[in-house]
Write a protein that holds these residues in place. Structure first.
Motif, PDB file in Angstrom:
ATOM      1  N   ARG A 310       5.088  27.966 -14.468  1.00  0.00           N
ATOM      2  CA  ARG A 310       5.217  27.197 -16.119  1.00  0.00           C
ATOM      3  C   ARG A 310       6.973  25.895 -15.108  1.00  0.00           C
ATOM      4  NH1 ARG A 310       3.045  29.843 -19.685  1.00  0.00           N
ATOM      5  NH2 ARG A 310       2.823  32.172 -19.151  1.00  0.00           N
ATOM      6  N   THR A 311       6.519  24.836 -15.103  1.00  0.00           N
ATOM      7  CA  THR A 311       7.262  24.178 -14.862  1.00  0.00           C
ATOM      8  C   THR A 311       8.144  22.940 -16.219  1.00  0.00           C
ATOM      9  OG1 THR A 311       5.417  21.960 -15.081  1.00  0.00           O
ATOM     10  CG2 THR A 311       6.868  23.331 -13.007  1.00  0.00           C
ATOM     11  N   ALA A 312       9.519  21.980 -16.520  1.00  0.00           N
ATOM     12  CA  ALA A 312       9.795  22.544 -17.658  1.00  0.00           C
ATOM     13  C   ALA A 312      10.697  20.670 -16.610  1.00  0.00           C
ATOM     14  CB  ALA A 312      10.113  22.739 -18.315  1.00  0.00           C
ATOM     15  N   LEU A 313      11.082  20.027 -17.448  1.00  0.00           N
ATOM     16  CA  LEU A 313      12.050  18.333 -16.908  1.00  0.00           C
ATOM     17  C   LEU A 313      12.912  18.519 -18.416  1.00  0.00           C
ATOM     18  CD1 LEU A 313      12.295  16.587 -14.969  1.00  0.00           C
ATOM     19  CD2 LEU A 313      10.691  14.791 -16.337  1.00  0.00           C
ATOM     20  N   VAL A 314      14.107  18.410 -17.897  1.00  0.00           N
ATOM     21  CA  VAL A 314      15.284  18.151 -18.446  1.00  0.00           C
ATOM     22  C   VAL A 314      15.782  16.971 -17.615  1.00  0.00           C
ATOM     23  CG1 VAL A 314      15.577  20.471 -19.736  1.00  0.00           C
ATOM     24  CG2 VAL A 314      16.688  20.113 -17.089  1.00  0.00           C
ATOM     25  N   CYS A 315      16.784  16.130 -18.867  1.00  0.00           N
ATOM     26  CA  CYS A 315      17.140  14.866 -18.402  1.00  0.00           C
ATOM     27  C   CYS A 315      18.233  14.019 -18.904  1.00  0.00           C
ATOM     28  CB  CYS A 315      16.197  14.011 -18.615  1.00  0.00           C
ATOM     29  SG  CYS A 315      14.117  13.923 -17.802  1.00  0.00           S
ATOM     30  N   PHE A 316      18.739  13.473 -17.846  1.00  0.00           N
ATOM     31  CA  PHE A 316      19.981  12.646 -18.430  1.00  0.00           C
ATOM     32  C   PHE A 316      19.327  11.269 -18.768  1.00  0.00           C
ATOM     33  CE2 PHE A 316      20.114  13.238 -13.971  1.00  0.00           C
ATOM     34  CZ  PHE A 316      20.542  11.858 -13.472  1.00  0.00           C
ATOM     35  N   LEU A 332      25.268  14.655 -19.062  1.00  0.00           N
ATOM     36  CA  LEU A 332      25.398  16.111 -17.952  1.00  0.00           C
ATOM     37  C   LEU A 332      26.979  16.792 -18.401  1.00  0.00           C
ATOM     38  CD1 LEU A 332      27.188  13.211 -14.986  1.00  0.00           C
ATOM     39  CD2 LEU A 332      25.013  13.893 -15.609  1.00  0.00           C
ATOM     40  N   CYS A 333      27.224  16.706 -19.258  1.00  0.00           N
ATOM     41  CA  CYS A 333      27.651  17.968 -19.845  1.00  0.00           C
ATOM     42  C   CYS A 333      27.642  19.126 -21.096  1.00  0.00           C
ATOM     43  CB  CYS A 333      29.145  18.060 -21.291  1.00  0.00           C
ATOM     44  SG  CYS A 333      30.499  17.557 -19.982  1.00  0.00           S
ATOM     45  N   CYS A 334      26.028  18.048 -21.658  1.00  0.00           N
ATOM     46  CA  CYS A 334      24.970  19.277 -21.873  1.00  0.00           C
ATOM     47  C   CYS A 334      24.191  19.513 -21.204  1.00  0.00           C
ATOM     48  CB  CYS A 334      24.678  17.825 -23.317  1.00  0.00           C
ATOM     49  SG  CYS A 334      25.550  17.483 -24.824  1.00  0.00           S
ATOM     50  N   LEU A 335      23.823  19.410 -20.967  1.00  0.00           N
ATOM     51  CA  LEU A 335      23.008  19.466 -19.163  1.00  0.00           C
ATOM     52  C   LEU A 335      23.301  20.742 -18.968  1.00  0.00           C
ATOM     53  CD1 LEU A 335      21.240  16.552 -17.022  1.00  0.00           C
ATOM     54  CD2 LEU A 335      20.294  18.929 -18.620  1.00  0.00           C
ATOM     55  N   THR A 336      24.287  20.698 -18.264  1.00  0.00           N
ATOM     56  CA  THR A 336      25.295  21.972 -17.601  1.00  0.00           C
ATOM     57  C   THR A 336      24.770  22.808 -18.654  1.00  0.00           C
ATOM     58  OG1 THR A 336      26.541  20.065 -16.654  1.00  0.00           O
ATOM     59  CG2 THR A 336      27.664  22.533 -16.528  1.00  0.00           C
ATOM     60  N   GLN A 337      25.516  22.988 -20.153  1.00  0.00           N
ATOM     61  CA  GLN A 337      25.551  24.127 -21.421  1.00  0.00           C
ATOM     62  C   GLN A 337      23.714  24.490 -20.974  1.00  0.00           C
ATOM     63  OE1 GLN A 337      27.553  21.780 -24.164  1.00  0.00           O
ATOM     64  NE2 GLN A 337      29.111  23.032 -24.171  1.00  0.00           N
ATOM     65  N   LEU A 338      23.024  23.603 -21.160  1.00  0.00           N
ATOM     66  CA  LEU A 338      21.273  24.065 -21.587  1.00  0.00           C
ATOM     67  C   LEU A 338      21.583  24.922 -20.401  1.00  0.00           C
ATOM     68  CD1 LEU A 338      18.960  24.417 -22.287  1.00  0.00           C
ATOM     69  CD2 LEU A 338      18.334  22.075 -22.048  1.00  0.00           C
ATOM     70  N   LEU A 339      21.775  24.949 -19.185  1.00  0.00           N
ATOM     71  CA  LEU A 339      21.667  25.328 -17.732  1.00  0.00           C
ATOM     72  C   LEU A 339      21.710  26.900 -18.243  1.00  0.00           C
ATOM     73  CD1 LEU A 339      21.004  21.945 -15.484  1.00  0.00           C
ATOM     74  CD2 LEU A 339      18.847  23.179 -16.697  1.00  0.00           C
ATOM     75  N   TRP A 340      23.048  26.943 -18.525  1.00  0.00           N
ATOM     76  CA  TRP A 340      23.425  27.857 -18.054  1.00  0.00           C
ATOM     77  C   TRP A 340      23.059  29.093 -19.412  1.00  0.00           C
ATOM     78  CZ3 TRP A 340      28.401  30.723 -16.760  1.00  0.00           C
ATOM     79  CH2 TRP A 340      28.587  31.463 -17.781  1.00  0.00           C
ATOM     80  N   HIS A 341      22.957  28.408 -20.452  1.00  0.00           N
ATOM     81  CA  HIS A 341      21.990  29.377 -21.658  1.00  0.00           C
ATOM     82  C   HIS A 341      21.059  29.276 -21.089  1.00  0.00           C
ATOM     83  CE1 HIS A 341      25.556  29.520 -24.639  1.00  0.00           C
ATOM     84  NE2 HIS A 341      25.277  28.196 -24.157  1.00  0.00           N
ATOM     85  N   TYR A 342      20.280  28.652 -20.309  1.00  0.00           N
ATOM     86  CA  TYR A 342      18.600  29.120 -19.706  1.00  0.00           C
ATOM     87  C   TYR A 342      19.182  30.115 -18.726  1.00  0.00           C
ATOM     88  CZ  TYR A 342      14.633  28.832 -17.454  1.00  0.00           C
ATOM     89  OH  TYR A 342      13.516  29.491 -16.286  1.00  0.00           O
TER      90      TYR A 342
END
Length: 366
Positions: A310-316, A332-342
């Motif tokens: 399964r693939t997904a793409l998250v972007c700045f 960049l901060c929002c991406l960091t938070q999302l990947l942490w929770h993921y």
């Protein structure tokens, strides 16, 4: 989770300072390897230098991966010209218009030369209006290399050869007050900085992950092969980190996370993509969705190589992609938070640890 912005920006600036056009990535691979070693994260390298690191979880499978690419756009020497300049060809897909006027480094053996990419008719005092009407193309560009002599023999004497790599100066400017970051090659060194920041936080906070998390750093995304050869066969979920284009007709933003629903290769995995959207909603992470028509990422190369995952793409969000790019620290901060929770979330489907499953165990869409 509060991102370590000092580390993130320091990491980004150091990454941008290392030349790494596709095919010339060894030094940036060593940099990332040193960072991973400092964080005590075990990793291994493919023959060409793609990195596969692992943060262990409570169980090994169905494991997941986060991926960003280390390689950038650049150029190579195509021909040594009689006028002492160099014909060039691009590395990666970018417009010659975006190369005009760049300062660059030419790597010839153990020597590094400086130079400028210029149109053939660069002087308005010489060509008048003809320099305005000249078509922007790679055939109409040349590298004026800073080597004395002014003829082909001078280039030969300097040890310059066809195929030598040319790295474009990033011209990085970081405004910590406004949060804006301007530079070439933010695609995808900003994604790499985010991934390293997530890794640092996971290790230092000693969080217990539900399954193994692989951190992948690829070296050929800009030329199409990307994550085709760095995956474990048992990886069930892979999230790529890359840029989202903030341009007319697009819904990407320089703020928050942009979750890609599809790119030119087709839709991303429904369940994984919506899981990321739900994490954004549950944790108050600003986000938007987008679809890209002229765009592919590491996810595409992984699927095309025959990996069943399964693939997904998250972007700045990035303005003027593949040119002089601009992003904002907020993304960049929002991406960091999302990947942490993921990373802390449970696997989507327990049966994803199997290569093949029975129909009753296969998920339903709403």
């Amino acid at each position: 989770m509060s991102p370590n912005t000092d580390y993130l920006l320091s990491c980004l600036e150091r990454l941008l300072a290392i030349p790494s056009p596709s095919g010339f990535t060894d030094q940036v691979v060593h940099f990332v390897g040193e960072e991973l070693a400092r964080l005590n994260i075990p990793f291994e390298l493919t023959r060409r230098g793609a990195i596969r690191a692992t943060v262990a979880g409570r169980q090994r499978s169905p494991d997941r991966a986060l991926v960003a690419h280390l390689d950038t756009l650049g150029a190579q020497v195509k021909r040594l010209k009689d006028n002492g300049r160099l014909e060039v060809v691009p590395v990666g897909h970018w417009n010659a218009r975006f190369a005009e006027g760049c300062r660059a480094s030419l790597f010839a053996g153990k020597r590094r030369y400086r130079g400028s990419l210029l149109p053939l008719k660069a002087s308005g005092h010489t060509f008048g209006n003809a320099n305005d009407s000249q078509e922007a193309s790679w055939q109409n560009l040349e590298l004026r290399v800073d080597v004395p002599g002014g003829d082909r023999q001078a280039l030969v004497n300097a040890g310059i050869h066809i195929g030598d790599f040319i790295a474009i100066d990033p011209q990085t400017e970081v405004d910590r007050e406004s949060g804006f970051i301007n530079s070439r090659h933010l695609d995808d060194k900003a994604g790499v900085a985010v991934l390293l920041t997530v890794a640092k936080a996971l290790v230092e906070d000693q969080v217990a992950l539900p399954v193994d998390l692989h951190l992948l750093f690829t070296i050929t995304e800009e030329v199409g092969s990307g994550a085709s050869s760095v995956l474990h066969q048992d990886v069930a979920e892979m999230v790529s980190i890359d840029n989202g284009t903030t341009a007319p007709g697009q819904n990407s933003s320089e703020y928050g996370v942009t979750v890609a629903m599809a790119d030119q290769t087709g839709p991303f995995d429904y369940h994984l993509t919506h899981h990321l959207l739900q994490l954004c909603q549950a944790h108050g992470i600003a986000h938007q969705r987008d679809i890209f028509r002229f765009y592919r990422s590491d996810s595409a190369s992984a699927i095309e190589a025959g990996n069943d995952l399964r693939t997904a793409l998250v972007c700045f969000g990035i303005d003027a992609s593949h040119y002089y790019e601009r992003i904002h620290l907020d993304a960049l901060c929002c991406l960091t938070q999302l990947l942490w929770h993921y990373a802390l979330s449970e696997p989507l489907f327990a049966d994803d640890n199997k290569l093949l499953t029975q129909r009753p165990d296969f998920p339903h869409m709403p």
